[in-house]
Motif scaffolding. Sequence first.
Motif, PDB file in Angstrom:
ATOM      1  N   ARG A  44      -8.050 -10.792  -0.794  1.00 26.45           N
ATOM      2  CA  ARG A  44      -7.802  -9.677  -1.714  1.00 26.45           C
ATOM      3  C   ARG A  44      -7.486 -10.133  -3.130  1.00 26.45           C
ATOM      4  NH1 ARG A  44     -10.676  -6.259   0.926  1.00 26.45           N
ATOM      5  NH2 ARG A  44      -9.760  -5.438   2.851  1.00 26.45           N
ATOM      6  N   SER A  60      -6.482 -10.153   4.005  1.00 23.71           N
ATOM      7  CA  SER A  60      -6.430  -8.896   4.746  1.00 23.71           C
ATOM      8  C   SER A  60      -5.833  -9.081   6.134  1.00 23.71           C
ATOM      9  CB  SER A  60      -7.835  -8.293   4.867  1.00 23.71           C
ATOM     10  OG  SER A  60      -8.687  -9.126   5.642  1.00 23.71           O
ATOM     11  N   GLU A  84      -2.159  -5.751   5.048  1.00 22.40           N
ATOM     12  CA  GLU A  84      -2.901  -6.588   4.103  1.00 22.40           C
ATOM     13  C   GLU A  84      -2.026  -7.007   2.923  1.00 22.40           C
ATOM     14  OE1 GLU A  84      -6.707  -5.241   2.793  1.00 22.40           O
ATOM     15  OE2 GLU A  84      -7.112  -4.131   4.630  1.00 22.40           O
ATOM     16  N   LEU A  86      -1.991  -7.799  -0.897  1.00 21.56           N
ATOM     17  CA  LEU A  86      -2.881  -7.338  -1.959  1.00 21.56           C
ATOM     18  C   LEU A  86      -2.768  -8.129  -3.252  1.00 21.56           C
ATOM     19  CD1 LEU A  86      -2.523  -3.474  -1.450  1.00 21.56           C
ATOM     20  CD2 LEU A  86      -4.297  -5.009  -0.556  1.00 21.56           C
ATOM     21  N   GLY A 101       2.004  -5.889  -0.694  1.00 21.99           N
ATOM     22  CA  GLY A 101       0.918  -5.512   0.189  1.00 21.99           C
ATOM     23  C   GLY A 101       0.859  -4.047   0.554  1.00 21.99           C
ATOM     24  N   ALA A 102      -0.091  -3.762   1.446  1.00 17.13           N
ATOM     25  CA  ALA A 102      -0.308  -2.400   1.912  1.00 17.13           C
ATOM     26  C   ALA A 102       0.814  -1.911   2.818  1.00 17.13           C
ATOM     27  CB  ALA A 102      -1.649  -2.319   2.646  1.00 17.13           C
ATOM     28  N   THR A 128       0.217  -2.659  -5.080  1.00 20.20           N
ATOM     29  CA  THR A 128      -1.074  -3.243  -5.462  1.00 20.20           C
ATOM     30  C   THR A 128      -0.975  -4.482  -6.334  1.00 20.20           C
ATOM     31  OG1 THR A 128      -1.148  -1.745  -7.347  1.00 20.20           O
ATOM     32  CG2 THR A 128      -2.237  -1.011  -5.321  1.00 20.20           C
TER      33      THR A 128
END
Length: 330
Positions: A44, A60, A84, A86, A101-102, A128
């Motif tokens: 990412r 990811s 994930e 990021l 991350g996510a 993000t």
Amino acid sequence: MSEPSPTIGPAPAPADGAPVGSGAAASLPTVLRRQHDCQQGAVRAARLSADGAFCLTAGSDKTLKLWNPYRGTHLKTYLGHGHEVLDAAGACDNSRLLSCGADKAVIVWEVSSGRVLNKWRSHAAAVTCCRFSEDASLALSGSVDGSVRAFDCRSRRTEPIQTLDEATDSVTALQVTDHEIVSGSADGRVRRYDLRNGRLTTDTVGDSVTCVTLSRDGQCLLVGCMDATVKLLDRETGELLNEFSGHANRQYPLGSCLDAADAHVLSGSEEGAVHCWELVSGKLATKLTHPRAAVVHSLAFHPSRAALVTAAGGAFFLWDTGEEAEGEER
């Protein structure tokens, strides 16, 4: 199998002792020196350390990995995210790493041990982008929830010490100096928070912002947008100084950057290449075509010489001038 603890040291010196801004630093890296499958799903983000000696890849598969990109050596894997990863960044002294991350988490890691030093879950959505302050006392993060948050790395406090929530859409990019926070957002705006004077300046650039980069002299902002343009703005006035186009960017957020001498603008592209333009003339200087057709979405230029790390698919790629093969293999 256990992994060796990374040994952190100074970056290799520029070729022939060339200073930043010299002819050596100004030349573009056009030779693909190395490509390496990171084995962490989709990469990412790829980031160089402050001295350019090490590379971070965010995967990811929920992992953060540390590399010597010149040898292609995997140094350590950092585990602790629940989704994930990021984005990532390193402290200026290479002792700590920052990732987001996510999973809505922002994490500070000790480089050598891999130990989690701080972990915050204050954001309401995926995080993000992230950056350390210059002295690494603060961790700053931007989120899909539209906020930029600052966390104190020196305390056990779980809530941010400051929240900047002026964005009306996802915060997609961050840059930090000793007195200013610069954010880019999907609402098509670049916001500059002057921490000394408590002042907010907003520049409207049109389409969704995907990347914001400060020039090395601190006078300009490079802004990547989803309308397939990269814009060069005067940092103080917001005046549009130049615009670069020709790459493909309609679907994915792409990274952009300046070279070590502020002489060229580089951007990833959805066609599997990096476009390199002359800063002043805006002319395309060269195009770095990757051997795989994947979107080139992340890139990082060495701070003092002509070396570039890019990410596409599940791999990172190292580019240089082709003149320092032995010197780089250290």
